[in-house]
Motif scaffolding. Structure first.
Motif, PDB file in Angstrom:
ATOM      1  N   THR A 397       0.833  -1.206   0.000  1.00 46.91           N
ATOM      2  CA  THR A 397       0.000   0.000   0.000  1.00 46.91           C
ATOM      3  C   THR A 397       0.868   1.257   0.000  1.00 46.91           C
ATOM      4  OG1 THR A 397      -0.117  -0.122   2.412  1.00 46.91           O
ATOM      5  CG2 THR A 397      -1.944  -1.096   1.164  1.00 46.91           C
ATOM      6  N   GLU A 415      -1.524   6.456 -10.475  1.00 42.74           N
ATOM      7  CA  GLU A 415      -2.682   7.133 -11.068  1.00 42.74           C
ATOM      8  C   GLU A 415      -3.159   6.397 -12.320  1.00 42.74           C
ATOM      9  OE1 GLU A 415      -5.606  10.091 -11.222  1.00 42.74           O
ATOM     10  OE2 GLU A 415      -4.069   9.870  -9.670  1.00 42.74           O
ATOM     11  N   SER A 420      -4.981   5.147  -6.820  1.00 38.50           N
ATOM     12  CA  SER A 420      -4.693   6.286  -5.950  1.00 38.50           C
ATOM     13  C   SER A 420      -5.471   6.254  -4.634  1.00 38.50           C
ATOM     14  CB  SER A 420      -4.962   7.610  -6.677  1.00 38.50           C
ATOM     15  OG  SER A 420      -6.266   7.629  -7.200  1.00 38.50           O
ATOM     16  N   ASP A 421      -6.564   5.499  -4.572  1.00 34.59           N
ATOM     17  CA  ASP A 421      -7.334   5.403  -3.320  1.00 34.59           C
ATOM     18  C   ASP A 421      -6.759   4.381  -2.346  1.00 34.59           C
ATOM     19  OD1 ASP A 421      -9.135   7.314  -4.172  1.00 34.59           O
ATOM     20  OD2 ASP A 421     -10.538   5.851  -5.012  1.00 34.59           O
ATOM     21  N   THR A 422      -5.902   3.492  -2.847  1.00 38.60           N
ATOM     22  CA  THR A 422      -5.403   2.400  -1.996  1.00 38.60           C
ATOM     23  C   THR A 422      -3.875   2.345  -1.885  1.00 38.60           C
ATOM     24  OG1 THR A 422      -5.495   0.909  -3.912  1.00 38.60           O
ATOM     25  CG2 THR A 422      -7.405   0.934  -2.436  1.00 38.60           C
ATOM     26  N   GLN A 424      -0.118   4.577  -2.004  1.00 45.49           N
ATOM     27  CA  GLN A 424       0.572   5.864  -2.009  1.00 45.49           C
ATOM     28  C   GLN A 424       2.036   5.663  -2.395  1.00 45.49           C
ATOM     29  OE1 GLN A 424       1.193   7.755   1.782  1.00 45.49           O
ATOM     30  NE2 GLN A 424       1.587   5.842   2.869  1.00 45.49           N
TER      31      GLN A 424
END
Length: 447
Positions: A397, A415, A420-422, A424
């Motif tokens: 993650t 991206e 991008s939600d899970t 970084q």
């Protein structure tokens, strides 16, 4: 072979300036081939390999080939990641050969007017001048804070931008305000024992667009017990210039940095960007033909360390993060030139709560390579897509890297994959700084 007058001049410069002994050091063994991203991505095209490019350079020096467009195209297709160097049993300094060849080609190339203007604006007008870099940073800050960014993203303007530019706009870091840029420290003393006195190379992009990462770096150095000086007269390292056929400008910048840092009585010069550090540590090679500077450059280069090396040497407080899987993408120059591939990995595995998973081919270039992702978007994207397959296989993650260009490239990959939600992508010093702060909170609670 019929050469034009321009090509004849170029050939003569290749004969005069290329290190023929270094060209001859290549044994054509092919150990470099598996390490070369472009060789693999072009279905094992020999010309797109280090061995093939060295053969092309030697052919020009020997007068057997003209330095034509195909020759230049193959040199420009190279990422300059230098992964071939650790793989080479003869120790060929391929990166030095590539930089010299590109410099010769650029000196004899007749650029179109738009290209001339852009090169002059970037290499002469922008990067060597920190005040101008800060002005550009202020424009980006206004773009983000004024609402213009939201308006632009609501239109179709970004969709017509070439290559990955539209995606890169999406992953720009939060830009620091002009007020924050003005209040930069110049000397920091730690609380308690001073374990080392270091000078921090703050960089040009790093101290503007990535200022928060520089702040994390200073925080970590202070927590590790380092007294820090930040020379005010330092400037751009010159890496972008050296890799793009502007070696004279790179030498000018190197000399200014040597003067700025040799005035400070420090144990080490610390960099937090693999691309910058790799050139800093080779200032002695860059200035090898200038006797009055060579020894000073040697003294400078031997003090250069990456932030991960010094933190591992002097030690950090206890670190803790919420449980997560973390993987690491090498900065090519940090690994292949500075030989510091292990320190970041060791530091990450010291964080409580982190499960570290090694990424397959983590030592292979991500496709950023300075401005390569802008100049060679198709090959860069192809390389990045394969990189993201390996990144996702780790189930991480958090993807960590140690160079701003690599960081943006991995953010682009996240991206592009819709993750991008899970997932970084972070610079290692930002993650370590967060871990130190969380560790301090944990100690305070338990006490």
């Amino acid at each position: 072979m019929t050469a034009t007058k321009q090509q004849e001049k170029t050939i003569q410069d290749f004969k005069d300036r290329m290190d023929y002994d270094e060209l001859m050091n290549c044994m054509r063994c092919g150990f470099c081939l598996p390490s070369c991203p472009t060789y693999g991505e072009t279905d094992q095209n020999e010309a797109a390999s280090p061995r093939g490019r060295i053969a092309l350079m030697k052919a020009v020096v020997d007068g057997k080939k003209t330095p034509d467009e195909d020759f230049e195209r193959q040199l420009n297709l190279c990422l300059g990641c230098r992964a071939c160097e650790p793989a080479c049993p003869s120790g060929v300094k391929y990166g030095h050969l590539l930089e010299e060849a590109r410099d010769i080609l650029n000196e004899h190339k007749k650029h179109s007017l738009p290209v001339k203007v852009i090169r002059r604006a970037v290499f002469d007008g922008l990067f060597p001048h920190q005040k101008r870099m800060r002005s550009l940073n202020q424009m980006l800050w206004l773009y983000q804070k004024s609402g213009l960014q939201k308006i632009v993203r609501g239109t179709n303007i970004l969709k017509v931008m070439p290559g990955q530019m539209a995606t890169m706009e999406k992953v720009l870091p939060e830009i620091s305000s002009p007020k924050e840029l003005k209040n930069r420290p110049h000397h920091i003393k730690p609380k308690g024992e001073v374990k080392a006195r270091v000078a921090f190379f703050s960089g040009c992009l790093m101290d503007t667009m990535f200022m928060k990462t520089n702040d994390s770096t200073l925080f970590l150095l202070e927590k590790a017990g380092c007294e820090i000086v930040i020379p005010q007269t330092q400037n751009c390292c010159g890496a972008l210039h050296a890799h793009s056929g502007e070696k004279n400008k790179a030498r000018e910048l190197a000399k200014k940095n040597i003067v700025a840092f040799e005035e400070e009585n420090v144990d080490y010069i610390i960099s937090n960007a693999g691309g910058c550090g790799a050139l800093l540590v080779e200032y002695d090679h860059l200035l090898k033909d200038e006797p009055e500077w060579h020894e000073r450059a040697k003294n400078f280069a031997r003090k250069v360390k990456d932030i991960s090396e010094i933190l591992l040497e002097v030690g950090l407080p206890a670190m803790k993060l919420p449980e997560q899987i973390v993987t690491y993408q090498d900065s090519c120059h940090l690994r292949n030139v500075m030989n510091a591939g292990m320190p970041p990995r060791v530091l990450l595995q010291m964080i409580e709560g982190v499960t570290y998973v090694e990424m397959k081919e983590s030592d292979r270039c991500c496709g950023s390579a300075g401005i390569y992702n802008i100049l060679q978007p198709e090959m860069s994207t192809q390389i990045l897509d394969h990189k993201m397959v390996h990144a996702q296989a780790t189930k991480a993650t958090t993807i960590v890297t140690a160079n701003p260009g690599c960081l943006l490239q991995m953010k682009v990959g996240v991206e592009r994959e819709g993750l991008s939600d899970t997932v970084q992508a972070v610079h290692i010093v930002d993650l370590l700084a967060e871990a130190v702060r969380e560790g301090e909170k944990d100690v305070a609670v338990n006490n």
